[in-house]
Scaffold this active site. Structure first.
Site, PDB file in Angstrom:
ATOM      1  N   CYS A   1     -18.996  44.086  17.895  1.00 28.66           N
ATOM      2  CA  CYS A   1     -19.777  45.150  18.149  1.00 28.66           C
ATOM      3  C   CYS A   1     -20.255  45.803  17.095  1.00 28.66           C
ATOM      4  CB  CYS A   1     -19.305  45.772  18.971  1.00 28.66           C
ATOM      5  SG  CYS A   1     -17.941  45.083  20.476  1.00 28.66           S
TER       6      CYS A   1
ATOM      7  N   HIS B   1     -20.486  55.270  17.719  1.00 26.50           N
ATOM      8  CA  HIS B   1     -20.374  54.375  18.368  1.00 26.50           C
ATOM      9  C   HIS B   1     -19.524  54.649  20.523  1.00 26.50           C
ATOM     10  CE1 HIS B   1     -19.325  50.076  19.127  1.00 26.50           C
ATOM     11  NE2 HIS B   1     -18.241  50.190  19.672  1.00 26.50           N
TER      12      HIS B   1
ATOM     13  N   GLU C   1     -12.824  58.042  17.589  1.00 31.02           N
ATOM     14  CA  GLU C   1     -14.293  57.852  16.659  1.00 31.02           C
ATOM     15  C   GLU C   1     -14.515  59.818  16.900  1.00 31.02           C
ATOM     16  OE1 GLU C   1     -17.271  56.422  18.476  1.00 31.02           O
ATOM     17  OE2 GLU C   1     -19.047  57.388  16.415  1.00 31.02           O
TER      18      GLU C   1
HETATM   19  C1  LIG Z   1     -12.751  50.821  14.242  1.00 31.10           C
HETATM   20  O1  LIG Z   1     -13.408  49.440  14.597  1.00 31.10           O
HETATM   21  C2  LIG Z   1     -11.992  49.166  15.906  1.00 31.10           C
HETATM   22  C3  LIG Z   1     -12.705  47.734  16.230  1.00 31.10           C
HETATM   23  O2  LIG Z   1     -11.179  47.566  16.649  1.00 31.10           O
HETATM   24  C4  LIG Z   1     -12.462  50.259  16.812  1.00 31.10           C
HETATM   25  O3  LIG Z   1     -11.235  49.865  18.419  1.00 31.10           O
HETATM   26  C5  LIG Z   1     -12.398  51.200  15.948  1.00 31.10           C
HETATM   27  O4  LIG Z   1     -12.195  52.621  17.294  1.00 31.10           O
HETATM   28  C6  LIG Z   1     -13.352  51.979  15.061  1.00 31.10           C
HETATM   29  N1  LIG Z   1     -12.595  53.072  14.171  1.00 31.10           N
HETATM   30  C7  LIG Z   1     -12.564  53.657  15.056  1.00 31.10           C
HETATM   31  C8  LIG Z   1     -11.788  55.269  14.606  1.00 31.10           C
HETATM   32  O5  LIG Z   1     -13.510  54.298  15.901  1.00 31.10           O
END
Ligand SMILES: *[C@@H]1O[C@H](CO)[C@@H](O)[C@H](O)[C@H]1NC(C)=O
Ligand SMILES: *[C@@H]1O[C@H](CO)[C@@H](O)[C@H](O)[C@H]1NC(C)=O
Ligand SMILES: CC(=O)N[C@H]1CO[C@H](CO)[C@@H](O)[C@@H]1O
Length: 427
Positions: free
Chosen positions: A172, A313, A324
């Protein structure tokens, strides 16, 4: 250092075909998420029966039917994700008014278009046919229809572009990696113009079954599809699979100026990182996301306080949105940042279109570009009650007019790969 600007946009998403239609519907708080049960018993037997489907119909109505966008021979040769890519690339190139014919211009133009999954439909059908009928049942077009880099290949064949030809496939994060890497290729002098983005179309019962088994999908909203994708909401419970493509024309600044091109925004920074933690789950503290955004700001020589908007995201999963959100507030609050979380403007357009997987980062970077160009923040749909700890301005429900000079667009993928683009108004 060569500067990179965005001069053309093209997209196909669950909100429609064509950037004008999509952006208008997004700002009107439209939803592209519908029930999949009409697609057959295989879909109706799955725990998640919602998806962001590209609406089928005439191009004049802002919808998709292959014959309005491609010659019949192309349609037969190409996977649906590649069809979306080539149609969006066509729109972006027309928008940029970049239709080169000289050898030098063709050599200076390249393509990076990726996909996360590729042509699952073809792999599935051919596997079944091969297992039942053997060698003679395998089409000579099986391999060309399967390969992920063929979207980029078809675009360069159609237009004669002889510059770099590349395809990211980083789940993704694909769309952001394609655009970010393309901007580096221009900065380094490998090309002056790049057609860059991501495309995905794997709305197949097998894909839904797989993501449902990984416990990633929303399953509680089958009777109310538009309410199923709920980034940051207390009741969010998984992502909604979507399809489509987003393509940008990126261009070296002096090249764009010399031909008087319209400039939407500038690509100022690009940050990449890894969670180094787990196949599918994010680290709770959001370390990977934090690092990616920090690198993007460092390249842009910008302070956290300068960030006017973040296109998150946020896919509407419990862990991912929380991680996030934590990363965003950790980065943006403090000495060089904002005083209060409520001053941070962040939205997730996945509430309207779902999660386009390999196309997500490209479509969302395109929305971020338009947010800068039009000074408007696109909304997060279905945010009825922000979950505890979610204290930012999530642009809930309706778009907000706001000056946007600098913005981040985040994408994170399975495998722990995280990337962020920093885009800014061109000055
Ligand atoms: C970073 O990438 C990972 C991929 O597995 C994702 O699941 C994760 O949510 C991302 N980090 C954050 C803090 O969102
Ligand atoms: C795969 O088979 C299904 C069912 O026969 C058909 O509807 C679909 O178009 C096929 N897909 C491809 C890519 O051939
Ligand atoms: C920090 C910041 O830029 N916050 C803005 C978010 O958007 C609203 C308008 O929607 C502004 O009033 C804030 O200043």
């Amino acid at each position: 250092m060569r500067r990179i600007v965005i001069t053309g946009l093209g997209a196909i998403t669950p909100l429609g075909a064509g950037v004008k239609t999509i952006w208008k519907r997004l700002l009107e708080s439209g939803s592209g998420i519908v029930s999949t049960t009409s697609r057959g018993a295989d879909f109706a037997a799955l725990p998640s029966q919602v998806a962001g489907l590209v609406p089928h119909g005439s191009r004049d109505d802002g919808k998709w039917q292959a014959k309005d966008w491609l010659p019949a021979s192309d349609e037969r040769q190409m996977a649906l994700f590649a069809q979306y890519a080539i149609a969006s690339a066509h729109e972006a190139l027309l928008d940029a008014e970049w239709q080169p014919t000289s050898q030098a211009d063709l050599e200076a133009t390249g393509v990076t278009i990726g996909s996360g999954i590729g042509n699952l439909d073809e792999a599935y059908n051919t596997s079944v046919a091969f297992s039942q009928g053997g060698y003679r049942k395998v089409s000579p077009l099986f391999v060309p229809r399967l390969l992920i880099n063929l979207a980029a290949g078809h675009v360069s064949i159609r237009y004669g572009f002889k510059g770099p030809n590349h395809a990211a496939t980083t789940a993704c994060t694909t769309g952001v990696h394609a655009i970010g890497d393309a901007s580096r290729l221009i900065a380094f002098g490998d090309a002056d113009v790049m057609v860059a983005g991501g495309a995905e179309s794997c709305i197949h019962p097998l894909a839904i079954a797989g993501f449902a088994r990984a416990r990633s999908l929303a399953t509680a909203w089958n009777d109310d599809p538009p309410a199923s994708s709920r980034p940051f909401d207390e009741d969010r419970a998984g992502f909604v699979i979507g399809e489509g493509a987003g393509i940008m024309v990126l261009e070296e600044l002096e090249h764009a100026k010399a031909r008087n091109a319209r400039i939407y925004a500038e690509v100022k920074g690009y940050g990449l990182s890894s969670d180094a933690y787990h196949m599918t789950a994010p680290r709770q503290d959001g370390e990977g996301a934090f690092l990616a955004m920090r690198h993007a700001l460092r390249h842009a020589k910008a302070k956290p306080a300068d960030v006017d908007y973040i296109n998150a995201h946020a896919t509407s999963t419990i862990l991912g949105d929380a991680a996030e959100n934590r990363a965003i507030t950790r980065l943006l609050l403090g000495a060089e940042g904002k005083e209060k979380a409520s001053q941070i403007n962040v939205s997730s357009t996945k509430g309207a279109i779902g999660h386009l997987l390999g196309a997500a980062g490209a479509v969302e970077a395109l929305f971020t570009t338009l947010a800068i160009h039009d000074n408007v923040l696109p909304p997060t749909l279905n945010l009825d009650n922000a979950a505890p700890g979610f204290d930012c301005n999530y642009v809930s429900g309706t778009a907000q007019k706001h000056q946007v000079d600098l913005a981040l667009s985040n994408s994170f993928g399975f495998g722990g790969t995280n990337a962020s683009l920093c885009l800014a108004a061109f000055r």
